[in-house]
Design a protein around this motif. Sequence first.
Motif, PDB file in Angstrom:
ATOM      1  N   VAL A  60      16.148  -9.713  -3.453  1.00  0.00           N
ATOM      2  CA  VAL A  60      15.749 -11.082  -3.302  1.00  0.00           C
ATOM      3  C   VAL A  60      16.868 -12.002  -3.293  1.00  0.00           C
ATOM      4  CG1 VAL A  60      14.280 -13.224  -3.633  1.00  0.00           C
ATOM      5  CG2 VAL A  60      13.337 -10.393  -3.252  1.00  0.00           C
ATOM      6  N   PHE A  61      17.521 -11.847  -4.691  1.00  0.00           N
ATOM      7  CA  PHE A  61      18.567 -12.777  -5.108  1.00  0.00           C
ATOM      8  C   PHE A  61      19.673 -12.625  -4.321  1.00  0.00           C
ATOM      9  CE2 PHE A  61      16.396 -12.347  -9.437  1.00  0.00           C
ATOM     10  CZ  PHE A  61      16.279 -13.648  -9.455  1.00  0.00           C
ATOM     11  N   GLY A  62      19.936 -11.407  -3.432  1.00  0.00           N
ATOM     12  CA  GLY A  62      21.259 -11.498  -2.823  1.00  0.00           C
ATOM     13  C   GLY A  62      20.964 -11.989  -1.333  1.00  0.00           C
ATOM     14  N   GLU A  63      19.565 -11.844  -0.839  1.00  0.00           N
ATOM     15  CA  GLU A  63      19.514 -12.438   0.334  1.00  0.00           C
ATOM     16  C   GLU A  63      19.316 -13.990   0.165  1.00  0.00           C
ATOM     17  OE1 GLU A  63      18.252 -11.190   3.620  1.00  0.00           O
ATOM     18  OE2 GLU A  63      19.967 -10.147   2.817  1.00  0.00           O
ATOM     19  N   LEU A  64      18.688 -14.406  -0.896  1.00  0.00           N
ATOM     20  CA  LEU A  64      18.654 -16.024  -0.932  1.00  0.00           C
ATOM     21  C   LEU A  64      20.326 -16.598  -1.013  1.00  0.00           C
ATOM     22  CD1 LEU A  64      16.031 -16.436  -3.796  1.00  0.00           C
ATOM     23  CD2 LEU A  64      15.979 -17.288  -1.474  1.00  0.00           C
ATOM     24  N   ALA A  65      21.094 -15.778  -1.778  1.00  0.00           N
ATOM     25  CA  ALA A  65      22.625 -16.082  -1.862  1.00  0.00           C
ATOM     26  C   ALA A  65      23.307 -16.090  -0.541  1.00  0.00           C
ATOM     27  CB  ALA A  65      23.148 -15.667  -2.842  1.00  0.00           C
ATOM     28  N   ALA A  66      23.075 -15.264   0.469  1.00  0.00           N
ATOM     29  CA  ALA A  66      23.436 -14.742   1.650  1.00  0.00           C
ATOM     30  C   ALA A  66      23.015 -15.887   2.733  1.00  0.00           C
ATOM     31  CB  ALA A  66      23.286 -13.267   1.878  1.00  0.00           C
ATOM     32  N   VAL A  67      21.689 -16.042   2.861  1.00  0.00           N
ATOM     33  CA  VAL A  67      21.048 -16.570   4.025  1.00  0.00           C
ATOM     34  C   VAL A  67      20.156 -17.665   3.650  1.00  0.00           C
ATOM     35  CG1 VAL A  67      21.387 -14.485   5.492  1.00  0.00           C
ATOM     36  CG2 VAL A  67      19.036 -15.221   4.463  1.00  0.00           C
ATOM     37  N   GLY A  68      19.904 -18.079   2.367  1.00  0.00           N
ATOM     38  CA  GLY A  68      19.061 -18.987   1.833  1.00  0.00           C
ATOM     39  C   GLY A  68      17.452 -18.641   2.041  1.00  0.00           C
ATOM     40  N   TYR A  69      16.616 -19.517   1.627  1.00  0.00           N
ATOM     41  CA  TYR A  69      15.304 -19.359   1.560  1.00  0.00           C
ATOM     42  C   TYR A  69      14.636 -19.220   3.051  1.00  0.00           C
ATOM     43  CZ  TYR A  69      10.360 -19.789   0.773  1.00  0.00           C
ATOM     44  OH  TYR A  69       8.742 -19.477   1.006  1.00  0.00           O
TER      45      TYR A  69
ATOM     46  N   ALA B 104       6.937  -1.313   0.955  1.00  0.00           N
ATOM     47  CA  ALA B 104       7.082  -1.288  -0.416  1.00  0.00           C
ATOM     48  C   ALA B 104       7.177  -2.538  -0.974  1.00  0.00           C
ATOM     49  CB  ALA B 104       8.346  -0.548  -0.841  1.00  0.00           C
ATOM     50  N   VAL B 105       7.476  -3.697  -0.128  1.00  0.00           N
ATOM     51  CA  VAL B 105       7.693  -4.986  -0.414  1.00  0.00           C
ATOM     52  C   VAL B 105       6.166  -5.530  -0.441  1.00  0.00           C
ATOM     53  CG1 VAL B 105       8.648  -7.336  -0.014  1.00  0.00           C
ATOM     54  CG2 VAL B 105      10.043  -5.187   0.433  1.00  0.00           C
ATOM     55  N   TYR B 106       5.502  -5.329   0.584  1.00  0.00           N
ATOM     56  CA  TYR B 106       4.207  -5.947   0.705  1.00  0.00           C
ATOM     57  C   TYR B 106       3.180  -5.353  -0.132  1.00  0.00           C
ATOM     58  CZ  TYR B 106       5.398  -8.397   5.059  1.00  0.00           C
ATOM     59  OH  TYR B 106       6.144  -9.497   5.903  1.00  0.00           O
ATOM     60  N   ARG B 107       3.494  -4.328  -0.843  1.00  0.00           N
ATOM     61  CA  ARG B 107       2.532  -3.637  -1.852  1.00  0.00           C
ATOM     62  C   ARG B 107       2.785  -4.602  -3.310  1.00  0.00           C
ATOM     63  NH1 ARG B 107       4.350   2.113  -0.935  1.00  0.00           N
ATOM     64  NH2 ARG B 107       3.070   3.068   0.361  1.00  0.00           N
ATOM     65  N   ARG B 108       4.006  -5.106  -2.993  1.00  0.00           N
ATOM     66  CA  ARG B 108       4.170  -5.758  -4.307  1.00  0.00           C
ATOM     67  C   ARG B 108       3.846  -7.309  -4.490  1.00  0.00           C
ATOM     68  NH1 ARG B 108       6.741  -1.120  -4.104  1.00  0.00           N
ATOM     69  NH2 ARG B 108       7.453  -0.073  -5.948  1.00  0.00           N
ATOM     70  N   TRP B 109       4.025  -7.707  -3.286  1.00  0.00           N
ATOM     71  CA  TRP B 109       3.942  -9.419  -2.971  1.00  0.00           C
ATOM     72  C   TRP B 109       3.605  -9.558  -1.633  1.00  0.00           C
ATOM     73  CZ3 TRP B 109       8.662  -7.189  -5.035  1.00  0.00           C
ATOM     74  CH2 TRP B 109       8.905  -7.238  -6.414  1.00  0.00           C
ATOM     75  N   ARG B 110       2.607 -10.619  -1.511  1.00  0.00           N
ATOM     76  CA  ARG B 110       1.943 -10.866  -0.135  1.00  0.00           C
ATOM     77  C   ARG B 110       2.946 -11.429   0.797  1.00  0.00           C
ATOM     78  NH1 ARG B 110      -2.930 -14.493  -1.419  1.00  0.00           N
ATOM     79  NH2 ARG B 110      -1.739 -15.129  -3.123  1.00  0.00           N
ATOM     80  N   SER B 111       3.967 -12.200   0.392  1.00  0.00           N
ATOM     81  CA  SER B 111       4.786 -12.857   1.211  1.00  0.00           C
ATOM     82  C   SER B 111       6.243 -12.942   0.616  1.00  0.00           C
ATOM     83  CB  SER B 111       4.333 -14.216   1.627  1.00  0.00           C
ATOM     84  OG  SER B 111       3.955 -15.137   0.661  1.00  0.00           O
ATOM     85  N   LYS B 112       7.255 -13.659   1.388  1.00  0.00           N
ATOM     86  CA  LYS B 112       8.272 -14.229   0.646  1.00  0.00           C
ATOM     87  C   LYS B 112       8.193 -15.004  -0.414  1.00  0.00           C
ATOM     88  CE  LYS B 112      10.567 -17.336   4.024  1.00  0.00           C
ATOM     89  NZ  LYS B 112      11.683 -17.746   4.749  1.00  0.00           N
ATOM     90  N   LEU B 113       7.230 -16.083  -0.124  1.00  0.00           N
ATOM     91  CA  LEU B 113       7.019 -17.252  -0.867  1.00  0.00           C
ATOM     92  C   LEU B 113       6.484 -16.572  -2.292  1.00  0.00           C
ATOM     93  CD1 LEU B 113       6.538 -19.888  -1.741  1.00  0.00           C
ATOM     94  CD2 LEU B 113       4.468 -20.089  -0.480  1.00  0.00           C
ATOM     95  N   HIS B 114       5.512 -15.587  -2.098  1.00  0.00           N
ATOM     96  CA  HIS B 114       4.943 -15.281  -3.641  1.00  0.00           C
ATOM     97  C   HIS B 114       6.157 -14.512  -4.249  1.00  0.00           C
ATOM     98  CE1 HIS B 114       1.046 -15.999  -1.489  1.00  0.00           C
ATOM     99  NE2 HIS B 114       0.727 -16.221  -2.552  1.00  0.00           N
ATOM    100  N   LEU B 115       6.694 -13.899  -3.516  1.00  0.00           N
ATOM    101  CA  LEU B 115       8.027 -13.072  -4.151  1.00  0.00           C
ATOM    102  C   LEU B 115       8.980 -13.839  -4.860  1.00  0.00           C
ATOM    103  CD1 LEU B 115       9.777 -10.191  -2.197  1.00  0.00           C
ATOM    104  CD2 LEU B 115      10.467 -11.106  -4.398  1.00  0.00           C
ATOM    105  N   VAL B 116       9.304 -14.997  -3.954  1.00  0.00           N
ATOM    106  CA  VAL B 116      10.305 -16.063  -4.643  1.00  0.00           C
ATOM    107  C   VAL B 116       9.602 -16.562  -5.602  1.00  0.00           C
ATOM    108  CG1 VAL B 116      11.573 -17.955  -4.314  1.00  0.00           C
ATOM    109  CG2 VAL B 116      11.907 -16.212  -2.689  1.00  0.00           C
ATOM    110  N   LEU B 117       8.460 -17.170  -5.666  1.00  0.00           N
ATOM    111  CA  LEU B 117       7.539 -17.768  -6.874  1.00  0.00           C
ATOM    112  C   LEU B 117       7.842 -17.008  -8.073  1.00  0.00           C
ATOM    113  CD1 LEU B 117       4.876 -19.470  -5.025  1.00  0.00           C
ATOM    114  CD2 LEU B 117       7.193 -20.666  -5.886  1.00  0.00           C
TER     115      LEU B 117
END
Length: 212
Positions: A40-49, A67-80
């Motif tokens: 997530v940090f890598g993607e934020l740095a590379a392409v932005g939110y 595997a991502v969706y098992r842990r977080w419902r969306s990219k917003l929830h992941l970043v938060l």
Amino acid sequence: MLGPMTVRETGDETPRPRRRAPAGAAVLREDKTEAIRAAVFGELAAVGYARMSIEGIARRAGVGKTAVYRRWRSKLHLVLDLVSALAVQGLPTPGTGTLEGDLRLLYEVTARALRHPVASQILPDLLAEAARNPDIAQALQKALRDAQHSVASGVVRAARERGELSAEFDEDLALDLISGPLYWRAVVMRGPQPRDYLPALARATAAALKAL
């Protein structure tokens, strides 16, 4: 044959059932979770939110989207979740014995963190998103302001106990004075810092606090 029953080898012959995971329960591997967080940090740095996607995160982490969706419902929830976690990491509480010394150490640690290549790219982007998304704004406030103020409160409290500061002054204003200038220069203006900037900032802030 006992099937799912086992006999303990402690002399107790009473059969006891093996503990089983609840039906349908998914075991979340910590190594995958950490890989996703790093991605997530890598993607934020590379392409932005705005351009970041679950697909891109999964690809960078080397996992499937599931595997991502098992842990977080969306990219917003992941970043938060990740941004909010910054608040509990905290900063080391300085203990130099003087207000100016504590402020200088606090500024040095904070400036070093803000100069990190990933942080320097992610924070401005998230601040821009915060203007459009109140959930991100709230998470950023908690991560950036509350965590910093927790340490700054310790600096102020120690200075009061040493008699460097008056027992009666506006603590909220004091905390803004401590945290504001460095974040303004490093995150908003993003300008270079002169070699003597942090010592000068520590001296000026200490003098301002003593004048309150």
